[in-house]
Design an enzyme around this catalytic site. Structure first.
Site, PDB file in Angstrom:
ATOM      1  N   GLU A 250      -8.846  52.667  29.594  1.00  0.00           N
ATOM      2  CA  GLU A 250      -7.658  53.507  29.421  1.00  0.00           C
ATOM      3  C   GLU A 250      -7.386  53.727  27.933  1.00  0.00           C
ATOM      4  O   GLU A 250      -7.070  54.835  27.506  1.00  0.00           O
ATOM      5  CB  GLU A 250      -6.450  52.824  30.078  1.00  0.00           C
ATOM      6  N   GLU A 384       2.769  46.969  20.199  1.00  0.00           N
ATOM      7  CA  GLU A 384       2.905  45.530  19.896  1.00  0.00           C
ATOM      8  C   GLU A 384       1.845  44.721  20.643  1.00  0.00           C
ATOM      9  O   GLU A 384       1.211  43.828  20.076  1.00  0.00           O
ATOM     10  CB  GLU A 384       4.310  45.024  20.293  1.00  0.00           C
TER      11      GLU A 384
END
Ligand SMILES: Cc1cc2nc3c(=O)[nH]c(=O)nc-3n(C[C@H](O)[C@H](O)[C@H](O)COP(=O)(O)OP(=O)(O)OC[C@H]3O[C@@H](n4cnc5c(N)ncnc54)[C@H](O)[C@@H]3O)c2cc1C
Length: 414
Positions: A250, A384
């Site tokens: 992905e 993050e």
């Protein structure tokens, strides 16, 4: 651990037929476009002919859309097809099918699954979605609570739970699903991976509207949904391994998609700068140039990344491309609004819309992109979390302390 059953088809076929050369592939493309003139052939039929000739993904095995040729030669096929006027590889609704389902089926699916799913996926007869995120399990995906329980009488799995942010679920025929099959095991071990029929009884799809006003994604409620065991991918309990493979694909699909020079937002920004000198302010010049250079560096990095995927499975390096893509898109759409001033703030189309298969996103306004690109740093793993992946798996820095890795999932506080 409940993975006593043998893993099925979990090895990638790494054999490569080195006798395939650029010239041989050019001539194979020539044969297809001569027999199926792309100008007059129905796109589904044309893509089917391409698949049958092994030109869908040249590194896939024969019979599954490929020729076991070196992966780097795919660009030869793509260039030749573009020159012949073939339909563009514009994924749109098919991003998840082409970018994630196909490589995951290749790496982890069994022969029957590859035979059943790869061709309709490539010809775009079937749309795919990804049923991973849940309320309470996004970044911490291994905490997910959707349950799959074995019906001992039939061998089927019975699934109950809720997924969220499921892009294109309303159009999808099939979903990539991770569900908990071993609640008594630590959270990463008790998961299994399934292919779910999105039209099966018990699957309910409800739209969620996003900042742009559109509803690309959905909530999906799964109530006693039956999945045959033949639609399990990998061994029982191996869901985390298959899901990690999906996520790495992905990140490459989002961050390292093939892009021409000045493609995407970089092209739009450059055109705006060239064609509308009256909008320029001196302070913006270096920011626009900087963004253009960064876009070109990212395009070339993405190309190198694609060529490095010789074994068909991307590594954690794709995370860097995805972080760079997200940040750059946000910067470029912001710069365009700075250029356009009040004119750029005119986006006010809050019509409730669903993306269409042939939607041309390149025609959307910068106001739309300014809002939509906010999601780029969340979808496919937040920035993050990807920094954590790079720190731990690329740079080898000490991992984040995780006290819940060995505790049975059922005993974790929720
Ligand atoms: C446009 C779009 C499309 C999407 N499509 C799909 C889809 O098709 N299928 C699907 O399954 N999901 C999809 N998602 C969901 C997406 O994958 C999740 O939103 C994402 O993984 C973040 O999870 P969360 O929203 O639960 O946030 P949380 O996990 O709750 O995170 C909240 C914040 O905390 C930070 N954070 C969390 N843990 C850590 C940590 N350990 N260290 C540092 N920071 C941390 C996160 O980075 C984030 O900033 C989509 C999301 C968007 C925006």
């Amino acid at each position: 651990m409940a993975s006593a059953q043998p893993a099925r088809g979990t090895r990638t076929d790494k054999r490569t037929d080195r006798t395939w050369t650029a010239d041989r592939l050019r001539s194979a493309v020539h044969d297809v476009v001569t027999a199926h003139d792309p100008a007059t052939t129905d796109p589904v039929e044309f893509l089917g002919a391409l698949f049958d000739a092994g030109l869908a993904w040249v590194h896939f095995p024969p019979g599954h859309g490929g020729l076991s040729a070196p992966r780097a030669l795919q660009s030869v096929v793509d260039d030749e097809l573009t020159a012949a006027g073939a339909p563009p590889r514009a994924p749109g609704l098919h991003t998840i099918g082409l970018g994630m389902a196909a490589p995951v089926l290749l790496a982890f699916g069994d022969e029957a699954q590859k035979k059943r799913f790869l061709r309709p996926l490539f010809t775009r007869r079937e749309v795919w979605c990804q049923l991973f995120s849940e309320p309470g399990a996004g970044s911490d995906l291994a905490a997910l609570a959707t349950r799959a329980e074995r019906d001992e009488a039939t061998g089927d799995w019975v699934v109950n739970g809720q997924k969220v942010w499921t892009s294109v679920a309303h159009e999808a025929h099939w979903g990539l699903l991770v569900a908990r099959t071993g609640p008594e095991l630590p959270k990463h071990q008790g998961l299994s991976y399934f292919l779910v029929d999105m039209r099966a009884p018990g699957v309910e799809v409800r739209p969620l509207r996003q900042a742009t006003g559109e509803a690309e994604f959905n909530e999906v409620f799964l109530t006693d949904v039956r999945i045959p065991d033949t639609h399990r991918v990998g061994a029982v309990g191996d869901g985390w391994k298959v899901a990690s493979g999906t996520l790495m694909n992905e990140r490459v699909a989002i961050g390292a998609g093939a892009m021409p020079r000045e493609g995407g937002l970089a092209g739009g920004l450059a055109r705006l700068w060239r064609e509308r000198p009256e909008l320029r302010t001196s302070g913006l010049h270096s920011s626009v140039v900087r963004a253009w250079v960064d876009a070109e560096a990212l395009r070339l990095t993405a190309e190198r990344l694609r060529q490095q995927l010789a074994a068909g499975q991307p590594g954690p390096e794709g995370s860097a491309a995805k972080i760079a893509f997200a940040g750059l898109n946000q910067r470029m759409s912001g710069l365009a609004l700075d250029l356009l001033g009040e004119e750029g703030l005119g986006y006010d189309d809050w019509t409730f819309r669903r993306p269409e298969p042939d939607d041309d996103f390149s025609t959307r306004s910068f106001g739309f992109f300014y809002l939509r690109t906010k999601g780029n740093s969340i979808e496919g793993g937040t920035t993050e979390i990807l920094r954590n992946v790079i720190a731990e798996r690329v740079l080898g820095l000490p991992p984040e302390p995780r006290s819940d890795k060995t505790i049975p999932w059922k005993d974790l506080p929720r």
